[in-house]
Design an enzyme around this catalytic site. Structure first.
Site, PDB file in Angstrom:
ATOM      1  N   CYS A 125       0.799  -1.233   0.000  1.00 40.77           N
ATOM      2  CA  CYS A 125       0.000   0.000   0.000  1.00 40.77           C
ATOM      3  C   CYS A 125       0.831   1.283   0.000  1.00 40.77           C
ATOM      4  O   CYS A 125       0.555   2.193  -0.799  1.00 40.77           O
ATOM      5  CB  CYS A 125      -1.021   0.017   1.128  1.00 40.77           C
ATOM      6  SG  CYS A 125      -0.817  -1.216   2.390  1.00 40.77           S
TER       7      CYS A 125
ATOM      8  N   HIS B  30      -5.104  -1.369  -4.936  1.00 33.02           N
ATOM      9  CA  HIS B  30      -5.653  -0.326  -4.084  1.00 33.02           C
ATOM     10  C   HIS B  30      -6.507   0.571  -4.935  1.00 33.02           C
ATOM     11  O   HIS B  30      -6.092   0.983  -6.009  1.00 33.02           O
ATOM     12  CB  HIS B  30      -4.520   0.441  -3.390  1.00 33.02           C
ATOM     13  CG  HIS B  30      -3.773  -0.424  -2.433  1.00 33.02           C
ATOM     14  ND1 HIS B  30      -2.657  -1.131  -2.805  1.00 33.02           N
ATOM     15  CD2 HIS B  30      -4.045  -0.778  -1.155  1.00 33.02           C
ATOM     16  CE1 HIS B  30      -2.252  -1.854  -1.770  1.00 33.02           C
ATOM     17  NE2 HIS B  30      -3.080  -1.669  -0.758  1.00 33.02           N
TER      18      HIS B  30
ATOM     19  N   LYS C 221     -14.178  -4.945   6.720  1.00 32.96           N
ATOM     20  CA  LYS C 221     -13.768  -5.713   5.541  1.00 32.96           C
ATOM     21  C   LYS C 221     -14.738  -6.847   5.236  1.00 32.96           C
ATOM     22  O   LYS C 221     -15.517  -7.259   6.098  1.00 32.96           O
ATOM     23  CB  LYS C 221     -12.372  -6.296   5.753  1.00 32.96           C
ATOM     24  CG  LYS C 221     -12.302  -7.246   6.942  1.00 32.96           C
ATOM     25  CD  LYS C 221     -10.964  -7.958   7.014  1.00 32.96           C
ATOM     26  CE  LYS C 221     -10.918  -8.898   8.205  1.00 32.96           C
ATOM     27  NZ  LYS C 221      -9.722  -9.714   8.259  1.00 32.96           N
TER      28      LYS C 221
ATOM     29  N   GLN D 288       1.414 -10.954  -3.295  1.00 34.39           N
ATOM     30  CA  GLN D 288      -0.010 -10.649  -3.209  1.00 34.39           C
ATOM     31  C   GLN D 288      -0.523 -10.197  -4.561  1.00 34.39           C
ATOM     32  O   GLN D 288       0.159  -9.454  -5.264  1.00 34.39           O
ATOM     33  CB  GLN D 288      -0.231  -9.510  -2.203  1.00 34.39           C
ATOM     34  CG  GLN D 288       0.062  -9.894  -0.780  1.00 34.39           C
ATOM     35  CD  GLN D 288      -0.225  -8.745   0.168  1.00 34.39           C
ATOM     36  OE1 GLN D 288       0.278  -7.648  -0.025  1.00 34.39           O
ATOM     37  NE2 GLN D 288      -1.025  -8.998   1.185  1.00 34.39           N
TER      38      GLN D 288
ATOM     39  N   ASP E 180      -2.312  -7.823  -5.327  1.00 33.81           N
ATOM     40  CA  ASP E 180      -2.788  -6.684  -4.556  1.00 33.81           C
ATOM     41  C   ASP E 180      -3.341  -5.588  -5.463  1.00 33.81           C
ATOM     42  O   ASP E 180      -2.936  -5.467  -6.613  1.00 33.81           O
ATOM     43  CB  ASP E 180      -1.591  -6.119  -3.774  1.00 33.81           C
ATOM     44  CG  ASP E 180      -2.001  -5.488  -2.473  1.00 33.81           C
ATOM     45  OD1 ASP E 180      -3.201  -5.371  -2.219  1.00 33.81           O
ATOM     46  OD2 ASP E 180      -1.088  -5.102  -1.711  1.00 33.81           O
TER      47      ASP E 180
ATOM     48  N   ARG F  89       7.412 -10.996   5.171  1.00 34.27           N
ATOM     49  CA  ARG F  89       6.976 -10.779   6.549  1.00 34.27           C
ATOM     50  C   ARG F  89       7.622 -11.833   7.414  1.00 34.27           C
ATOM     51  O   ARG F  89       7.592 -13.024   7.076  1.00 34.27           O
ATOM     52  CB  ARG F  89       5.455 -10.922   6.660  1.00 34.27           C
ATOM     53  CG  ARG F  89       4.726  -9.899   5.819  1.00 34.27           C
ATOM     54  CD  ARG F  89       3.233 -10.058   5.941  1.00 34.27           C
ATOM     55  NE  ARG F  89       2.570  -9.124   5.044  1.00 34.27           N
ATOM     56  CZ  ARG F  89       1.257  -9.096   4.823  1.00 34.27           C
ATOM     57  NH1 ARG F  89       0.476  -9.963   5.451  1.00 34.27           N
ATOM     58  NH2 ARG F  89       0.736  -8.218   3.997  1.00 34.27           N
TER      59      ARG F  89
ATOM     60  N   HIS G 165      -8.332  -1.598   0.065  1.00 32.65           N
ATOM     61  CA  HIS G 165      -7.323  -2.628  -0.234  1.00 32.65           C
ATOM     62  C   HIS G 165      -8.098  -3.814  -0.730  1.00 32.65           C
ATOM     63  O   HIS G 165      -9.150  -4.122  -0.177  1.00 32.65           O
ATOM     64  CB  HIS G 165      -6.613  -3.121   1.018  1.00 32.65           C
ATOM     65  CG  HIS G 165      -5.923  -2.074   1.816  1.00 32.65           C
ATOM     66  ND1 HIS G 165      -4.565  -1.903   1.778  1.00 32.65           N
ATOM     67  CD2 HIS G 165      -6.397  -1.154   2.681  1.00 32.65           C
ATOM     68  CE1 HIS G 165      -4.237  -0.922   2.605  1.00 32.65           C
ATOM     69  NE2 HIS G 165      -5.326  -0.452   3.169  1.00 32.65           N
TER      70      HIS G 165
END
Length: 598
Positions: free
Chosen positions: A289, A340, A424, A336, A338, A318, A470
RNA sequence: GCUGGCGUAGCUCAGCCGGUAGAGCAGCUGAUUUGUAAUCAGCGGGUCGGGGGUUCAAAUCCUCUCGCCAGCUCCA
């Protein structure tokens, strides 16, 4: 069938509902296990022992723990006790009396539970010499428990009340069913699950490996695994461009300053890989992000630019506690899928609707048609733990539920499960053998737009703050492929199979024709191999079957002469001969429709 | 990270009341030229996860460490 039970007040009843009966049956079996354990090991103290989705457990406090052989002893003792026709005897007693009794027994954990319980009176159940604080109901007698329908399965540590700061107990798991046939079926299903284990299939099918030398939780993708991975990514990339996303690429490391602004440096530090170079401190990105936000912030944004949808197959790292790593499903480095979305408040409802469509479309495309949806909202009693205003939360929840409702999707509301920065929606897939997997997630974020001071110029000429979402569809490519491997037990649909066709020449004189067949298919963008090893046909077929290759094309004298191929399908076996061009049309159609079974 | 279990050839596993390693599959070589799930023969391959210790002697015993597995806690 109905099961006879006894309530805490001593009344006897019957339960006809199979699920309710099974739960009581398992709960009673867990008491039986506790009775066995305390009779075998009198120095053991009790935690709790409920029924769970596929069995039951009981937590025990015993300083020296148990060893594997104890499990057999416990199971044996349970059978002995079961055959003694012991009654589950309820009694209702005063709270004070219960505290006194369990204190006398040295059952301090039970005492703790009783003290927390409201009310003056409470119920206990006695089973032989074993007494437990319990609301029931229970079976009437151990004679109702079929000694062939339960098993003591395994044991593990568990924390008292599920809190890792509390004392650790020994949890013993078991399972029980109303009939021995159901137990047998369950054990068979465990075996099935084992066969589908992506860690085993990943090795057998040469998809990926994890190296001890390189470090735990880091996956190495072999050529075949990479093919599947790229196919998954290509499918998504195409779909996302079609739906108005733009792909971006962001660096894997960034200065600590970025993570301090985003707040991760304070809140996520224990999961981050941080290192120093010269005077600067850098962070290996645990999330994408802040990177996407840099791109948003690189220029002035107008309401005319919104919504902006930035997507990236972003690899993040991570640090995860060693005990949680698990094949591809839980790793330390993962990619990911991912994105946004930056939008105005007015647009956000449509964006969420579009997202839900997208999630369902993607899941269906990969062959999943069962799912569960969870809406996670904040804990109303601890509003101060969450970012964002009252209005933010209200607007967000409204937008999320409206989209779900509009599509007639059922969801479960999860109180207190929201992340601190926003509510979420999580989508859990149900795989081929009924297991749920958490993959897709759509999250509101009320903090990052503020922290990074994001803005856009509205039609009124004023600066407004965009809403940020997200979202991940697969969650992570690694986890998704792990789930996909288990879902299909390694037999990927033709469009995803790393090798779609293997050509099997019967003898050396057929090699030339085999090469012709293979190159014709390769020209059509199919993934083809020729098995020209010096082996018999049966051997090559077996080898292709174990590799779960969708189609085997056997070519011998007959095929060479007639320009055909003998088609063998991994599921149905021999399908007979057909002209090569005809086979080509069939497989192309199978790929195009992303058909699950060839 | 915690509790318990386990690390022997690429894989699956045997050997483990101490006497310095074995099978099947896979691999390689050769013979065989094969019709829908394993042709035959031969060969190579292991510092028994790693370090330290006990012992005349350790894959076997002790200890530390790394990793894996089942859970717990946490999570994409």
């Amino acid at each position: 069938m109905s099961v006879k039970i006894v309530y805490a007040d001593g009344t006897v009843g019957e339960v006809a509902d199979a699920n309710a009966a099974l739960e009581i049956y398992r709960h009673s079996t867990s008491h039986l296990m506790a009775a066995a354990v305390t009779s075998l090991f009198p120095d053991t103290h009790l935690g709790i022992g409920p029924a769970i989705s596929d069995g039951f457990y009981y937590d025990f406090a015993r300083p020296q723990g148990f060893v594997a052989e104890d499990l057999q002893k416990i199971e044996k003792r349970m059978r002995e006790l079961a055959s003694m026709d012991l009654k589950y005897e309820p009694s209702i007693i005063a709270k004070e009396e219960a505290i006194e009794y369990f204190t006398g027994q040295g059952e301090h954990l039970k005492v703790e539970l009783i003290q927390e319980k409201a009310g003056e009176r409470l119920s206990c159940y006695r089973l032989g010499d074993f007494v437990d604080f319990c609301t029931g109901p229970h079976l009437v007698s151990t004679s109702q428990i079929d000694p062939e329908s339960f098993r003591v399965l395994n044991m593990a540590g568990s924390y008292w009340k599920g809190d890792e700061h509390n004392q650790q107990l020994q949890r013993i798991y078991g399972t029980a069913f109303l009939t021995s046939e159901e137990l047998k079926a369950y054990l068979t299903q465990l075996e099935e699950a084992k066969k589908r284990d992506h860690r085993k299939l990943g090795r057998d099918l040469d998809l990926f490996s994890i190296s001890e030398e390189a470090g735990p939780g880091l996956a190495f993708w072999h050529p075949k695994g990479t093919r599947v991975r790229l196919l998954v990514e290509e499918f998504l990339r195409k779909e996302l461009y079609r739906r108005g996303y733009e792909f971006v690429t962001t660096p894997h490391v960034a200065r600590d300053a970025l993570w301090k602004t985003s707040g991760h440096y304070d809140y996520y530090r224990q999961n981050m890989y941080v290192f120093n170079i010269d005077e600067d401190e850098f962070v290996l990105k645990p999330m994408n992000c802040p990177g996407h936000i840099q791109i948003y912030k690189s220029q002035m944004r107008s309401y005319r630019d919104l919504p902006l949808r930035f997507a990236e197959f972003g690899t993040v790292y991570r640090y995860e506690k060693s005990g949680v790593l698990h094949g591809l499903l839980r790793v330390r480095g993962f990619t990911q899928d991912d994105a946004h979305i930056f939008s105005t408040r007015e647009q956000v409802g449509d964006e969420i609707s579009a997202l839900i469509d997208l999630v369902l479309f993607v899941m269906k495309s990969f062959g999943f048609d069962q799912y569960k949806v969870e809406l996670s909202v904040r804990d109303e009693s601890k509003k101060e733990d969450y970012a964002g205003t009252e209005e933010d939360w209200h607007m967000a929840e409204e937008a999320l539920t409206a989209s779900l409702r509009a599509r007639g999707i059922e969801w479960t509301r999860m109180e207190g499960e929201a992340v601190f920065y926003g509510p979420k929606i999580d989508v859990k897939l149900i795989d081929a053998i009924g297991r749920p997997w958490q993959l897709s997630t759509v999250q509101f974020d009320f903090t990052l737009p503020k922290r990074f001071n994001l803005g856009y110029t509205g039609s009124d000429g004023q600066v407004h703050q965009p809403v940020m979402l997200h979202r991940a569809l697969l969650g992570s490519v690694e986890r998704f492929l792990g789930v996909l491997i288990e879902h299909y037990a390694g037999a990927f649909p033709v469009w995803l199979a790393p090798v779609q066709v293997v050509v099997i020449p019967i003898a050396e004189r057929h090699h030339e024709y085999a090469r012709k067949v293979a190159s014709r298919l390769t020209e059509a963008d199919l993934r083809v191999e020729i098995d020209d090893r010096n082996e018999k046909m049966g051997y090559k077929i077996r080898s292709a079957q174990t590799q779960k290759i969708p189609y085997m094309l056997v070519v011998g004298d007959k095929e060479v002469e007639s320009g055909t191929v003998s088609v063998r399908n991994r599921f149905q076996g021999d399908e007979g001969s057909r002209p090569l061009e005809e086979f080509l049309r069939i497989i192309e159609e199978t790929v195009k429709t992303r058909s699950v079974r060839p």
